[in-house]
Design a protein around this motif. Structure first.
Motif, PDB file in Angstrom:
ATOM      1  N   VAL A  99      64.154  39.046  31.046  1.00  0.00           N
ATOM      2  CA  VAL A  99      63.717  38.123  29.996  1.00  0.00           C
ATOM      3  C   VAL A  99      64.446  38.401  28.689  1.00  0.00           C
ATOM      4  N   CYS A 100      65.238  37.425  28.269  1.00  0.00           N
ATOM      5  CA  CYS A 100      66.051  37.563  27.064  1.00  0.00           C
ATOM      6  C   CYS A 100      65.169  37.774  25.854  1.00  0.00           C
ATOM      7  N   LYS A 101      65.595  38.737  25.007  1.00  0.00           N
ATOM      8  CA  LYS A 101      64.806  39.086  23.829  1.00  0.00           C
ATOM      9  C   LYS A 101      65.007  38.118  22.666  1.00  0.00           C
ATOM     10  N   HIS A 102      65.770  37.075  22.919  1.00  0.00           N
ATOM     11  CA  HIS A 102      65.878  36.068  21.873  1.00  0.00           C
ATOM     12  C   HIS A 102      64.718  35.094  22.024  1.00  0.00           C
ATOM     13  N   LEU A 103      64.833  34.157  22.951  1.00  0.00           N
ATOM     14  CA  LEU A 103      63.727  33.211  23.127  1.00  0.00           C
ATOM     15  C   LEU A 103      63.230  33.141  24.570  1.00  0.00           C
ATOM     16  N   GLY A 104      63.613  34.113  25.384  1.00  0.00           N
ATOM     17  CA  GLY A 104      62.960  34.240  26.677  1.00  0.00           C
ATOM     18  C   GLY A 104      63.616  33.583  27.880  1.00  0.00           C
ATOM     19  N   CYS A 105      64.894  33.240  27.797  1.00  0.00           N
ATOM     20  CA  CYS A 105      65.564  32.737  28.993  1.00  0.00           C
ATOM     21  C   CYS A 105      65.770  33.897  29.975  1.00  0.00           C
ATOM     22  N   PHE A 120      74.287  38.552  30.551  1.00  0.00           N
ATOM     23  CA  PHE A 120      74.616  37.400  29.710  1.00  0.00           C
ATOM     24  C   PHE A 120      73.482  36.388  29.743  1.00  0.00           C
ATOM     25  N   CYS A 121      73.134  35.857  28.594  1.00  0.00           N
ATOM     26  CA  CYS A 121      72.106  34.831  28.539  1.00  0.00           C
ATOM     27  C   CYS A 121      72.775  33.492  28.260  1.00  0.00           C
ATOM     28  N   ALA A 122      72.646  32.584  29.219  1.00  0.00           N
ATOM     29  CA  ALA A 122      73.368  31.315  29.134  1.00  0.00           C
ATOM     30  C   ALA A 122      72.810  30.404  28.037  1.00  0.00           C
ATOM     31  N   CYS A 123      71.608  30.677  27.555  1.00  0.00           N
ATOM     32  CA  CYS A 123      70.993  29.755  26.605  1.00  0.00           C
ATOM     33  C   CYS A 123      71.746  29.696  25.284  1.00  0.00           C
ATOM     34  N   HIS A 124      71.953  30.869  24.664  1.00  0.00           N
ATOM     35  CA  HIS A 124      72.677  30.862  23.399  1.00  0.00           C
ATOM     36  C   HIS A 124      73.703  31.989  23.367  1.00  0.00           C
ATOM     37  N   ALA A 125      74.260  32.281  24.548  1.00  0.00           N
ATOM     38  CA  ALA A 125      75.304  33.295  24.661  1.00  0.00           C
ATOM     39  C   ALA A 125      74.875  34.671  24.158  1.00  0.00           C
ATOM     40  N   GLY A 126      73.651  35.063  24.465  1.00  0.00           N
ATOM     41  CA  GLY A 126      73.202  36.418  24.144  1.00  0.00           C
ATOM     42  C   GLY A 126      73.825  37.398  25.119  1.00  0.00           C
ATOM     43  N   ARG A 127      74.152  38.604  24.645  1.00  0.00           N
ATOM     44  CA  ARG A 127      74.788  39.589  25.524  1.00  0.00           C
ATOM     45  C   ARG A 127      74.123  40.955  25.406  1.00  0.00           C
ATOM     46  N   THR A 138      75.237  38.775  18.674  1.00  0.00           N
ATOM     47  CA  THR A 138      74.686  37.747  19.561  1.00  0.00           C
ATOM     48  C   THR A 138      73.192  37.614  19.225  1.00  0.00           C
ATOM     49  N   PRO A 139      72.582  36.471  19.570  1.00  0.00           N
ATOM     50  CA  PRO A 139      71.226  36.200  19.067  1.00  0.00           C
ATOM     51  C   PRO A 139      70.134  37.242  19.356  1.00  0.00           C
ATOM     52  N   PRO A 140      70.112  37.905  20.519  1.00  0.00           N
ATOM     53  CA  PRO A 140      68.979  38.802  20.774  1.00  0.00           C
ATOM     54  C   PRO A 140      68.871  39.926  19.743  1.00  0.00           C
ATOM     55  N   LEU A 141      67.645  40.269  19.405  1.00  0.00           N
ATOM     56  CA  LEU A 141      67.444  41.267  18.360  1.00  0.00           C
ATOM     57  C   LEU A 141      66.989  42.614  18.885  1.00  0.00           C
TER      58      LEU A 141
HETATM   59  S1  FES Z   1      67.302  32.939  24.698  1.00  0.00           S
HETATM   60 FE1  FES Z   1      68.830  34.336  25.282  1.00  0.00          FE
HETATM   61  S2  FES Z   1      70.295  34.068  23.716  1.00  0.00           S
HETATM   62 FE2  FES Z   1      68.734  32.695  23.105  1.00  0.00          FE
END
Ligand code: FES
Lengths: 169, 149
Positions: A99-105, A120-127, A138-141
């Motif tokens: 689960v991506c720490k940005h918005l959960g993809c 890699f998170c395809a939603c907003h290119a989080g790495r 990249t977006p994840p914090l």
């Molecule tokens: S939800 Fe993963 S980068 Fe935004």
């Protein structure tokens, strides 16, 4: 039999102690239960759930491991299938939450050709690095969460999720 | 994101990131020999759209489905819905359905048509596998739209 006659007084004594005992127990039990409840409680979400993954077959490359558990939401019970990215680090088995720490993809391993050896998170290119550490810029914090793991009869069990313990700050 | 208070609050706080919306279109057929198939198709579509939402939670908002009776024209409703969704800030609107007749509207809308698969006869593992396969089929449709922008 007749030497053991129970007198009226004794009879009352017995019955009252009996009833009183029940009453006392009735009052005390909930209190005792309450005090030691955490010990008695049947486990719910905190359980280790079995998977089909053989621990011996794990390598250094993360693989998807599915597991399912029952989730109760008010009156609605459902079987939820979840997933972990699992790999071996030396002898240690690591299971990361996807689960991506940005918005959960849901993140993928090597999901982007330009960034091998990363999640890699395809939603907003989080790495994220392999240990789950988020890559700045990249977006994840924060880093990916980690699952506790256990092994039983050679198979992997997935436990509760906890904050990442692999990333050194 | 689901259309729930919690997710909608997340949406409001992160609007630029959640730029895509899925609207499931579920056809209801109440005829004696259609009702069973109709329920199966509906179950499939809702399962699949939920699965997609789960994968792309941070970018996609899944609307509650539009249900309509077989044979009732949807083009007006879809046009209005799409317009309102765009006004609300969504860049990409995907209609998903297993009703083949809606592919006729592909000129004006992004309609993703997925022939339904009877999930009811499957155990959880197989079901999950099927949904993963179907997801793999739709991902290119999404990425194509996303990379256009
Ligand atoms: S939800 Fe993963 S980068 Fe935004």
């Amino acid at each position: 039999m007749s030497n053991n006659r129970v007198s009226r007084r004794q009879f009352l004594n017995y019955t009252l102690t009996g009833v009183g005992g029940f009453m006392a127990a009735g009052m005390l039990m909930p209190m005792v239960r309450f005090a030691i409840d955490p010990v008695l409680q049947s486990k719910g979400a905190g359980d280790f759930v079995p998977t089909d993954q053989k621990v011996a077959e794990l390598t250094e490359t993360p693989v998807k491991v599915n597991f399912s558990f029952e989730q109760v939401d008010a009156w609605y019970k459902s079987d939820v299938t979840a997933m972990a990215w699992v790999y071996k680090e030396g002898d240690k088995v690591v299971a990361l939450s996807p689960v991506c720490k940005h918005l959960g993809c849901t993140v993928g391993w090597e999901g982007d050709k330009n960034h091998p050896d990363e999640f890699f998170c395809a939603c907003h290119a989080g790495r994220y690095h392999k240990n789950g550490e988020n890559i700045p810029g990249t977006p994840p914090l924060g880093p990916l969460d980690e699952f506790e793991v256990e092994e039983k009869d050679g198979l992997l069990l997935i436990g509760p999720v906890r904050p990442n313990t692999l990333v050194k700050k | 994101m689901l259309f729930t208070v919690k997710d909608v609050s997340d949406f409001l706080a992160n609007k630029p990131f959640i730029d895509t919306v899925i609207v499931p279109l579920v056809q209801i057929d109440l005829s004696e020999d259609g009702i069973k198939q109709s329920s199966s198709a509906s179950d499939y579509l809702l399962n699949l759209t939920n699965f997609i939402e789960h994968q792309f939670k941070g970018r996609i908002m899944l609307m509650p489905p539009i249900t309509y009776l077989k044979g009732v024209d949807q083009s007006g409703a879809m046009l209005l819905f799409e317009q309102k969704l765009k006004e609300a800030g969504f860049k990409h609107v995907f209609f998903m359905t297993s009703d083949h007749s809606l592919t006729a509207l592909q000129q004006t809308h992004t309609v993703v048509w997925l022939p339904s698969i009877p999930l009811e006869s499957m155990d959880a593992t197989v079901k999950n596998k099927i949904l993963e396969d179907q997801l793999a089929q739709v991902i290119p449709v999404f990425s194509a739209k996303w990379s256009q922008a």
